[in-house]
Design a protein around this motif. Structure first.
Motif, PDB file in Angstrom:
ATOM      1  N   PRO A  97       0.796  -1.232   0.000  1.00  0.00           N
ATOM      2  CA  PRO A  97       0.000   0.000   0.000  1.00  0.00           C
ATOM      3  C   PRO A  97       0.825   1.277   0.000  1.00  0.00           C
ATOM      4  N   ASN A  98       2.089   1.192   0.418  1.00  0.00           N
ATOM      5  CA  ASN A  98       2.862   2.412   0.659  1.00  0.00           C
ATOM      6  C   ASN A  98       3.503   2.940  -0.619  1.00  0.00           C
ATOM      7  N   ILE A  99       3.246   4.218  -0.886  1.00  0.00           N
ATOM      8  CA  ILE A  99       3.718   4.871  -2.103  1.00  0.00           C
ATOM      9  C   ILE A  99       4.611   6.036  -1.696  1.00  0.00           C
ATOM     10  N   TYR A 100       5.879   5.965  -2.069  1.00  0.00           N
ATOM     11  CA  TYR A 100       6.865   6.967  -1.657  1.00  0.00           C
ATOM     12  C   TYR A 100       7.028   8.022  -2.750  1.00  0.00           C
ATOM     13  N   CYS A 101       7.366   9.240  -2.321  1.00  0.00           N
ATOM     14  CA  CYS A 101       7.461  10.337  -3.284  1.00  0.00           C
ATOM     15  C   CYS A 101       8.712  10.235  -4.154  1.00  0.00           C
ATOM     16  N   GLY A 102       9.794   9.644  -3.607  1.00  0.00           N
ATOM     17  CA  GLY A 102      11.029   9.502  -4.357  1.00  0.00           C
ATOM     18  C   GLY A 102      11.861  10.759  -4.471  1.00  0.00           C
ATOM     19  N   GLN A 103      11.417  11.858  -3.864  1.00  0.00           N
ATOM     20  CA  GLN A 103      12.094  13.138  -4.040  1.00  0.00           C
ATOM     21  C   GLN A 103      12.539  13.791  -2.737  1.00  0.00           C
ATOM     22  N   CYS A 104      11.979  13.388  -1.611  1.00  0.00           N
ATOM     23  CA  CYS A 104      12.310  14.050  -0.353  1.00  0.00           C
ATOM     24  C   CYS A 104      13.674  13.581   0.162  1.00  0.00           C
ATOM     25  N   TYR A 105      14.133  14.194   1.214  1.00  0.00           N
ATOM     26  CA  TYR A 105      15.439  13.897   1.818  1.00  0.00           C
ATOM     27  C   TYR A 105      15.561  12.415   2.169  1.00  0.00           C
ATOM     28  N   TYR A 106      14.504  11.827   2.744  1.00  0.00           N
ATOM     29  CA  TYR A 106      14.575  10.441   3.193  1.00  0.00           C
ATOM     30  C   TYR A 106      14.539   9.461   2.021  1.00  0.00           C
ATOM     31  N   CYS A 107      13.732   9.740   1.029  1.00  0.00           N
ATOM     32  CA  CYS A 107      13.719   8.884  -0.156  1.00  0.00           C
ATOM     33  C   CYS A 107      15.071   8.920  -0.866  1.00  0.00           C
ATOM     34  N   ARG A 108      15.676  10.093  -0.915  1.00  0.00           N
ATOM     35  CA  ARG A 108      16.942  10.254  -1.633  1.00  0.00           C
ATOM     36  C   ARG A 108      18.140   9.751  -0.830  1.00  0.00           C
ATOM     37  N   THR A 109      17.913   9.357   0.417  1.00  0.00           N
ATOM     38  CA  THR A 109      18.983   8.759   1.224  1.00  0.00           C
ATOM     39  C   THR A 109      18.626   7.320   1.615  1.00  0.00           C
ATOM     40  N   SER A 110      17.833   6.664   0.765  1.00  0.00           N
ATOM     41  CA  SER A 110      17.523   5.230   0.888  1.00  0.00           C
ATOM     42  C   SER A 110      16.794   4.877   2.173  1.00  0.00           C
ATOM     43  N   ARG A 111      15.949   5.796   2.656  1.00  0.00           N
ATOM     44  CA  ARG A 111      15.093   5.516   3.812  1.00  0.00           C
ATOM     45  C   ARG A 111      13.650   5.915   3.484  1.00  0.00           C
ATOM     46  N   PRO A 112      13.065   5.281   2.459  1.00  0.00           N
ATOM     47  CA  PRO A 112      11.756   5.726   1.979  1.00  0.00           C
ATOM     48  C   PRO A 112      10.637   5.545   2.999  1.00  0.00           C
ATOM     49  N   GLU A 113      10.815   4.631   3.972  1.00  0.00           N
ATOM     50  CA  GLU A 113       9.774   4.454   4.983  1.00  0.00           C
ATOM     51  C   GLU A 113       9.541   5.726   5.795  1.00  0.00           C
ATOM     52  N   LEU A 114      10.507   6.627   5.777  1.00  0.00           N
ATOM     53  CA  LEU A 114      10.388   7.898   6.502  1.00  0.00           C
ATOM     54  C   LEU A 114       9.957   9.034   5.579  1.00  0.00           C
ATOM     55  N   CYS A 115       9.492   8.694   4.398  1.00  0.00           N
ATOM     56  CA  CYS A 115       9.100   9.665   3.360  1.00  0.00           C
ATOM     57  C   CYS A 115       8.227  10.779   3.937  1.00  0.00           C
ATOM     58  N   GLU A 116       8.563  12.001   3.574  1.00  0.00           N
ATOM     59  CA  GLU A 116       7.818  13.159   4.066  1.00  0.00           C
ATOM     60  C   GLU A 116       6.485  13.347   3.359  1.00  0.00           C
TER      61      GLU A 116
END
Length: 336
Positions: A87-106
């Motif tokens: 179910p989880n859809i990450y933005c791929g652009q925030c600080y956390y997505c860009r540092t390989s921690r997408p579960e913390l996506c803003e």
């Protein structure tokens, strides 16, 4: 199509709604089963899950089904595929997505939370979060891939070795999944502490697990375990988790606590035992592993499912009227 809509806080209505249209990068799925969990109860009561749900919304974030249609840009999925959905859809652009921690996506969004989910005959999802499953995995079992993937993420955060002794505190569905996942990943002894006589008996008899019934006076051994998973989120059990550790142990705080709750901890004990205390949130990059555990039958979820509901019975669960639920799934359509 028929759908169960959270129209306002604490009100679910079965109603006719339009079948969703498929966008270019999406998949339309004919829903087979939708798992239902504590997060759905929280969303029903107006509390946030992994993200905020704003009514009117169709809940259901643990889903399986058969692909009906795909968008023109979709290449990894085809109509007729049996699937489960992260179910989880990450933005791929925030600080956390860009540092390989997408579960913390803003900017996290989620099927069945911020967009319509599986409590309906059909739902859509981006193709990137839709996973095919083999014919040897039932759609009923596949509907709980998402909670298993959350357990898998927690386990991945730990350093595991076969010699370790592990304890899971909490005999809810997630605690039961952790027991099987830790064993599947090679930990040679995994014990379970809880309060349900029936669930503890099931895990003892069916899965050969040593159990402690703390409601009947069983004491969890202190200074005994290399791995402790706290799967309750209660200050009492959080303190028990720390007490159960031996030197060099790791504690996984998985249980969802009340945001205002706190527990006491002896800071010297953390130092003297050289403890690692780790949180765990959702399930990044864990769906393939979860599917693999299910398809290989190293994790068997079907004995843990206590209730199969219809859409019209879901509110009995979310309102708290349905008692003694280990795990409930909603049979939305009769699919194979």
């Amino acid at each position: 199509m028929q759908a169960l809509v959270l129209t306002v806080t604490k009100k679910l209505e079965e109603k006719e709604v339009p079948t969703p249209e498929v966008k270019d990068d999406e998949v339309l799925i004919h829903t087979a089963y939708a798992g239902i969990c504590g997060t759905d109860r929280e969303l029903y009561n107006g509390l946030p899950g992994s993200a905020q749900a704003n009514p009117p919304i169709i809940l259901g974030h643990e889903n399986s089904g058969i692909v009906k249609e795909v968008g023109k840009n979709v290449t990894n999925i085809k109509p007729g595929d049996r699937v489960t959905v992260d179910p989880n859809i990450y933005c791929g652009q925030c600080y956390y997505c860009r540092t390989s921690r997408p579960e913390l996506c803003e900017h996290l969004s989620a099927v069945g939370v911020t967009r319509d989910g599986g409590f309906a005959e059909y739902f859509t999802a981006p193709a990137k979060v839709v996973y095919p499953i083999s014919d040897n995995l039932s759609l009923k079992a596949a509907a709980v891939t998402e909670p298993l993937s959350c357990a898998m993420h927690g386990v991945n955060l730990l350093k595991l070795h076969p010699y370790q002794k592990a304890l899971v505190i909490g005999d809810g569905f997630m605690g039961e999944l952790f027991v099987q996942t830790l064993k599947a990943m090679g930990v040679h002894q995994v014990d379970l502490a809880g309060i349900s006589k029936d669930k503890l008996k099931l895990n003892h008899d069916h899965f050969d697990v040593t159990t402690f019934n703390t409601a009947q006076g069983d004491k969890i051994p202190n200074n005994a375990y290399d791995i402790v998973v706290e799967a309750v989120g209660n200050p009492i059990t959080q303190e028990e988790a720390i007490a159960a550790t031996r030197r060099g142990a790791q504690v996984l705080m998985f249980g969802v606590a009340n945001p205002k709750s706190q527990f006491k901890i002896n800071s010297y004990e953390i130092y003297q035992k050289q403890l690692t205390i780790q949180g765990s949130f959702i399930n990044p990059y864990c769906f393939e592993d979860a599917i693999g555990l299910l398809e290989s039958h190293k994790v068997d979820v079907l004995p843990l499912i206590s209730h199969e509901l219809s859409l019209g019975e879901v509110e009995q669960f979310t309102s708290g009227k349905l008692k003694d639920v280990s795990k409930a799934v909603v049979k939305v359509n009769n699919l194979k």
